[in-house]
Motif scaffolding. Structure first.
Motif, PDB file in Angstrom:
ATOM      1  N   GLY A 174      78.954  35.904  28.773  1.00  0.00           N
ATOM      2  CA  GLY A 174      78.531  34.610  29.351  1.00  0.00           C
ATOM      3  C   GLY A 174      76.933  34.605  29.170  1.00  0.00           C
ATOM      4  N   ARG A 175      76.556  33.997  30.402  1.00  0.00           N
ATOM      5  CA  ARG A 175      75.136  33.852  30.535  1.00  0.00           C
ATOM      6  C   ARG A 175      74.376  35.167  31.238  1.00  0.00           C
ATOM      7  N   LEU A 176      74.241  36.000  30.378  1.00  0.00           N
ATOM      8  CA  LEU A 176      73.735  37.247  30.773  1.00  0.00           C
ATOM      9  C   LEU A 176      72.323  37.709  29.499  1.00  0.00           C
ATOM     10  N   LEU A 177      71.402  37.971  30.373  1.00  0.00           N
ATOM     11  CA  LEU A 177      70.142  38.377  29.607  1.00  0.00           C
ATOM     12  C   LEU A 177      69.943  39.809  29.896  1.00  0.00           C
ATOM     13  N   ILE A 178      69.675  40.523  28.674  1.00  0.00           N
ATOM     14  CA  ILE A 178      69.460  42.038  29.045  1.00  0.00           C
ATOM     15  C   ILE A 178      68.157  42.193  28.593  1.00  0.00           C
ATOM     16  N   VAL A 179      67.035  42.893  29.398  1.00  0.00           N
ATOM     17  CA  VAL A 179      65.951  43.210  28.976  1.00  0.00           C
ATOM     18  C   VAL A 179      65.611  44.702  29.191  1.00  0.00           C
ATOM     19  N   VAL A 180      65.284  45.170  27.974  1.00  0.00           N
ATOM     20  CA  VAL A 180      64.966  46.703  28.109  1.00  0.00           C
ATOM     21  C   VAL A 180      63.328  46.980  27.801  1.00  0.00           C
ATOM     22  N   THR A 181      62.740  47.852  28.943  1.00  0.00           N
ATOM     23  CA  THR A 181      61.390  48.315  28.525  1.00  0.00           C
ATOM     24  C   THR A 181      61.332  49.533  27.950  1.00  0.00           C
ATOM     25  N   TYR A 182      60.456  50.160  27.243  1.00  0.00           N
ATOM     26  CA  TYR A 182      60.245  51.492  26.703  1.00  0.00           C
ATOM     27  C   TYR A 182      58.572  51.571  26.371  1.00  0.00           C
ATOM     28  N   ARG A 183      58.447  52.918  26.079  1.00  0.00           N
ATOM     29  CA  ARG A 183      57.157  53.287  25.773  1.00  0.00           C
ATOM     30  C   ARG A 183      57.123  53.632  24.354  1.00  0.00           C
ATOM     31  N   THR A 184      56.294  52.780  23.551  1.00  0.00           N
ATOM     32  CA  THR A 184      56.189  53.110  22.240  1.00  0.00           C
ATOM     33  C   THR A 184      55.515  54.589  22.048  1.00  0.00           C
ATOM     34  N   ASP A 185      54.555  54.767  22.776  1.00  0.00           N
ATOM     35  CA  ASP A 185      53.892  56.238  22.450  1.00  0.00           C
ATOM     36  C   ASP A 185      54.527  57.420  22.687  1.00  0.00           C
ATOM     37  N   GLU A 186      55.646  57.206  23.590  1.00  0.00           N
ATOM     38  CA  GLU A 186      56.660  58.366  23.702  1.00  0.00           C
ATOM     39  C   GLU A 186      57.681  58.549  22.536  1.00  0.00           C
ATOM     40  N   LEU A 187      57.665  57.621  21.726  1.00  0.00           N
ATOM     41  CA  LEU A 187      58.768  57.709  20.525  1.00  0.00           C
ATOM     42  C   LEU A 187      58.321  58.533  19.292  1.00  0.00           C
ATOM     43  N   HIS A 188      58.494  59.838  19.658  1.00  0.00           N
ATOM     44  CA  HIS A 188      58.106  60.762  18.454  1.00  0.00           C
ATOM     45  C   HIS A 188      59.131  60.571  17.298  1.00  0.00           C
ATOM     46  N   ARG A 189      59.201  61.348  16.379  1.00  0.00           N
ATOM     47  CA  ARG A 189      59.804  60.930  15.182  1.00  0.00           C
ATOM     48  C   ARG A 189      61.307  61.203  15.492  1.00  0.00           C
ATOM     49  N   THR A 190      61.421  62.340  16.239  1.00  0.00           N
ATOM     50  CA  THR A 190      62.941  62.755  16.720  1.00  0.00           C
ATOM     51  C   THR A 190      63.442  62.204  17.983  1.00  0.00           C
ATOM     52  N   HIS A 191      62.731  61.364  18.511  1.00  0.00           N
ATOM     53  CA  HIS A 191      63.046  60.891  19.773  1.00  0.00           C
ATOM     54  C   HIS A 191      64.357  60.152  20.033  1.00  0.00           C
ATOM     55  N   PRO A 192      65.114  60.652  20.767  1.00  0.00           N
ATOM     56  CA  PRO A 192      66.609  59.895  20.514  1.00  0.00           C
ATOM     57  C   PRO A 192      66.906  58.358  20.695  1.00  0.00           C
TER      58      PRO A 192
END
Length: 996
Positions: A174-192
């Protein structure tokens, strides 16, 4: 003028706010919407979300953040925080009332306020996910809801799995918005998190908002707002060059510089500058807090710091006023995680160990300071960080137990792995935790299976078995063998039956035990071949008797289901249903919802296999509703949707079947379920001539099936679809070769239910390829018999398959009305078993054979197969000279095909009627040209179907190339074909150029 620590003016984020605002507007309109907000540390993600929330008007906002504990996150941390906030707002009973089905015990895995968790097992995790989604759906019914998950770069696997589940199934929320925040500089090549973001990025309702750094103009506006005056160009040049537009660094530099020229020498100094201006007792308290993580409870901080309330408040106040700490519910958070990290990294080795030890000791004294399972997991983290091997091992063991209650299997696996790693460092490890190393190995193998780490589970089980003495320790050996057998079966690896049989030998029959009942039931369930029926029944009976004796309703119900499959065939439907009903009663009495779901799946599958399509559809439909009640709509529920779609396809209720399939696919079921659902959509598309749609659906199924090992019920229908699509596209050689490979590679004798459709499909293909003149013996008639265009080599190759098909048809057993109808159709297609020399007798045999097939399909209420068989009757009747009978049967076939929208069959009927000059009550209706083509267009189409170019056609028909081009354009328009190849395939499919 005062200097603000944080800019009162929110600058440079108009576009990102617009993205979030548009997403909320879509959510208010009932459309699914998710926004992934990425950006480097300090760029303003939290500030953006805060500003957006302030503008969200009447939307219900639910916020939870991921917490970092060293190298591992905290299971389900953001969802626990959201749930705790809802309990504070609505009360425990208020939240429970919103849970689908009213049973909120599953939420106890996130929050102990909901009591003891219900029964565990593989389904418990799926049910927890369903409960969370159901709760969000109910919250979003009256007004829009916004779920914010912050710092997803710290999310553990359980949190990632649940978050991915919510986003993929958001269409139903229904009327649900999901917002997800994350650090891009933490995302190394093997970051899950990287693969999860890539996966979610392919979901149509997911958008991204990547926060850039500020421009110089925006940084000036930010600085002016902080200073309450315009900074000098020289100061701003220096600050902007140093900060590179990062808002956090701009704030820190302005605060540190204070209008002067001194600047920190490193980023660490920059981040700690605001701390170093605080009183010494506040700095000391912040160093203590840094070891507790990004967020720390007030009571825990007080206990570790050793300060009374007055002293603690006095030390905290400057940190809050200086915007280093912010009040967060019943605790405190660092304004920015980088500040905490810098403080923690600045600790001396002795301080680091001492502080983590103090945290561990405080939690040991009163673990209730933190909610479960967070308390146990943080305790394990602190003892590990304090380098105390003994207590790190003990606390990891207890934390694994808490993670199991929350169905956080990946985290449980991590904790148990730590126990194993520390084992040799703790001489009395077994006494400390109450079990030996083999028990730990055994548990890790089980948890690895639950976590989806199948290869690791097999390796761990094998390692445990290598250390076990089967004679001295048969019980534990049997447990590990059962686990390895289950995992091998899930991976399609050989040896699973050997493991289960050996496990059954090792568990003593006396005294009766739950373990023996489980092992025997598992073995009975895994025995699928008819040659295994005696063993399946014997082991199933033993499992049932033992389960009844020891009071295990779940195993007893499963054993009854195993026995029912072994004892009853598709011709004993009522007895089979009575046996399933007994299993259902046992499962219901023991609240064994997993067994109840298997009852619904088995009943509907058995009814469909017997040809009782209406009852199969009703049982499956009831099962879908029951699955929703138990919180299993997207697992057991979508499997039952497969069992609902299949009888609807059989009954010719194709539009209804497509609705069921579409709804189930919206729930994004597991990949094998998705492949089966798309398979039935492919069947409908092929029957309606929607070849591009069929190719798309089949391609999705193909990609799933190529990555695993599947049983006949999945593989054989897929092979039929591959061959039918090739045939429909006119790729006859590829279709015949695919049939040849299938006959060589597949064991068709052991699965009659799924093998008969394969034989019928291949027989139809050979009839379409091999013209009468190229067959041995008298010419035979059937739907569309004869293809004068078939190349000699291909015809000979196709003919070589015929004896193999006939031999299989004679060997394959027939159980139930559905298989009998398929056998009759196969017989009509392949001709009499003994040659009939007299042409009149042969034609009479064909009329009778097709009439029997049509009658069988009519009795089963399968209109599509009935219509195809009626065409066979009409063709055979025409060959016998009975034009009236042929017209009657063709009229009925046209009526059925029209109701279904089976365009290719309608075209075939139309072409046959026109060529034979029969059709309904008006025999003159067939005097025109097929499909509205002129005589000249038919001539051109014949040449196109032969593969000739426009120039070659022009030479053959003595017309200009330009005229040929005009004719080809007209032909494509009339046939609704996009290309010459598609037009040629249509001509071959309709046999427009077969001899009359």
């Amino acid at each position: 003028m005062s200097i603000h620590a944080v800019s009162p003016l929110f600058v440079g984020r108009a576009r990102e706010l617009s993205v979030l605002g548009d997403a909320l507007a879509r959510a208010r309109a009932g459309m699914p919407s998710t926004v992934l907000v990425g950006g480097e540390a300090g760029v303003g993600k939290t500030r953006l979300v805060g500003e957006f929330i302030d503008r969200a008007d009447d939307a219900m906002v639910l916020v939870g953040g991921c917490l970092e504990l060293g190298t591992e996150g905290l299971p389900f941390a953001p969802f626990t925080a959201v749930l705790r906030g809802l309990v504070r707002q609505l009360g425990r009973d208020g939240v429970a009332a919103l849970v689908p089905g009213g049973d909120a015990r599953g939420l106890a895995r996130l929050l102990p306020e909901f009591g003891e968790p219900d029964r565990g097992g593989p389904e418990a995790r799926a049910r927890l996910f369903e409960l969370v989604l159901g709760l969000l759906e109910r919250l979003a019914e009256e007004r829009a809801a916004v779920l914010v998950v912050e710092d997803a770069h710290w999310a553990d696997r359980s949190t990632r799995d649940l978050l991915s589940f919510l986003v993929r199934y958001q269409r139903t929320a229904g009327r649900l918005l999901i917002v997800v925040t994350y650090r891009t500089d933490e995302l190394h090549r093997t970051h899950p998190l990287r693969p999860m973001l890539a996966e979610l990025g392919r979901v149509e309702w997911v958008s991204r908002a990547d926060l850039r750094r500020l421009t110089r103009r925006e940084a000036v506006a930010q600085a002016a707002s902080i200073l309450e005056r315009e900074p000098s160009p020289a100061d701003m040049d220096l600050i902007y060059a140093r900060s590179e537009g990062n808002p956090l660094f701009v704030e820190a530099l302005l605060s540190e510089a204070g209008g002067g020229d001194a600047l920190p020498e490193s980023l660490r100094d920059l981040l700690l500058a605001s701390v170093e201006r605080l009183p010494e007792e506040t700095q000391e308290l912040l160093r203590v807090a840094s070891a507790g993580g990004q967020r720390i409870e007030h009571d825990l901080l007080s206990a570790v710091a050793g300060l009374d309330e007055s002293s603690l408040s006095r030390a905290l106040r400057p940190a809050v006023a200086g915007n280093v700490l912010v009040v967060d519910g019943e605790g405190y958070s660092f304004r920015h995680a980088l500040i905490r990290e810098a403080l923690h990294e600045d600790l001396l080795p002795g301080e680091h160990t001492r502080l983590h030890t103090r945290y561990a000791e405080a939690l040991e004294r009163d673990l209730s300071i933190l909610p479960a399972p967070r308390g146990a997991i943080e305790l394990a983290h602190h003892w590990h960080s304090a380098h105390d091997s003994t207590w790190a091992l003990v606390s990891a063991w207890h934390a694994a137990g808490e993670a199991r209650k929350s169905t956080a299997y990946d985290e449980q696996l991590g904790m148990l792995s730590r126990v194993l790693e520390l084992w040799d460092q703790v001489p009395d490890a077994a006494e400390r935790i109450g079990c030996d190393r083999l028990d730990v190995l055994k548990q890790i193998a089980t948890v690895a299976h639950l976590a989806g780490e199948y290869e690791r589970s097999i390796a761990l089980a094998s390692a445990a078995l290598a250390e076990l003495d089967q004679q001295a320790d048969p019980i534990r050996t049997a447990v590990v063998l059962r686990q390895r057998g289950l995992t091998r079966y899930d991976l399609g690896r050989p040896g699973y039956l050997d493991d289960l049989r050996r496990a059954a030998e090792l568990v003593p029959a006396d005294p009766p035990s739950k373990l023996r009942a489980q092992v025997l039931e598992t073995l009975s369930r895994m025995l699928h071949g008819p040659e295994d029926w005696p063993e399946k029944i014997a082991t199933g009976e033993q499992a049932r008797e033992i389960a009844r004796e020891v009071g295990d309703a779940n195993v007893e119900a499963h054993a009854l289901i195993d026995l029912t499959w072994a004892r009853f065939g598709y011709s004993e439907v009522e007895a089979q249903m009575a046996a399933f009903a007994e299993a259902r009663a046992v499962a219901a009495g023991g609240d064994a919802y997993n067994a109840l779901m298997r009852c619904s799946i088995s009943e509907s599958d058995a009814l469909e296999g017997a040809g009782w399509h209406e009852r199969a559809a009703q049982v499956a439909r009831d099962g879908v509703e029951e699955a929703a009640h138990y919180g299993l709509a997207r697992t057991s529920g979508t499997f039952l949707a497969i069992n609902l779609a299949e009888p609807l396809v059989s009954l010719g209720r194709w539009d209804e079947a497509l609705q069921v399939i579409e709804h189930a696919l919206d729930l994004t079921p597991p990949a094998p379920y998705r492949a089966s659902l798309q398979g039935y959509a492919t069947d409908i598309a092929l029957a309606r001539g929607q070849l591009d749609r069929a190719e798309q659906s089949l391609g999705m199924s193909r990609s799933v099936l190529s990555r695993g090992t599947y049983r006949d019920q999945t593989v054989l229908p897929h092979l039929c679809r591959e061959v039918r699509l090739l045939q429909a596209r006119g790729q006859m050689e590829e279709a015949v070769r695919a049939a040849d490979r299938a006959l060589a590679e597949q064991d068709l004798v052991s699965s009659p239910r799924y093998a008969w459709p394969v034989l019928v499909t291949f027989a139809r293909l050979l009839v379409a390829v091999v013209p009468p003149a190229q067959r041995s013996g008298p010419a035979q008639s059937g739907p569309g018999v004869g293809s004068a265009q078939a190349p000699g080599a291909l015809a000979q190759f196709a003919l070589s398959l015929s004896p193999r098909l006939r031999a299989l048809g004679q060997e394959l057993s027939v159980v139930g009305d559905l298989q009998q109808a398929q056998r009759l159709t196969f017989s009509a297609l392949t001709g009499p078993e003994s040659p009939i020399a007299d042409a009149a007798e042969l034609v009479a045999w064909q009329v009778k054979a097709w009439d029997l097939a049509a009658g069988a399909w009519a009795a089963l209420r399968q209109p599509y197969e009935e219509a195809r068989s009626l065409v066979g009757v009409a063709q055979a009747a025409l060959a016998a000279g009975d034009r009236q009978e042929a017209a009657t049967r063709l009229t009925r076939a046209r009526e059925l095909a029209g109701q279904l929208g089976a365009t290719p069959l309608l075209e075939q009927i139309d072409v046959f009627g026109r060529r034979a000059r029969i059709g309904g009550s008006d025999e003159s209706a067939g005097e025109g040209q097929p499909l509205g083509l002129t005589a000249r267009e038919l001539e051109v189409l014949r040449e196109v179907a032969s593969g000739r170019s426009n120039r070659e056609i022009a030479e053959a028909l003595f017309i200009s190339v330009k005229t040929v081009s005009v004719h080809v354009s007209n032909i494509l328009a009339k046939l609704g074909a996009a290309t010459r190849g598609e037009a040629a395939a249509t001509a071959h499919r309709l046999r427009l150029f077969d001899a009359p």
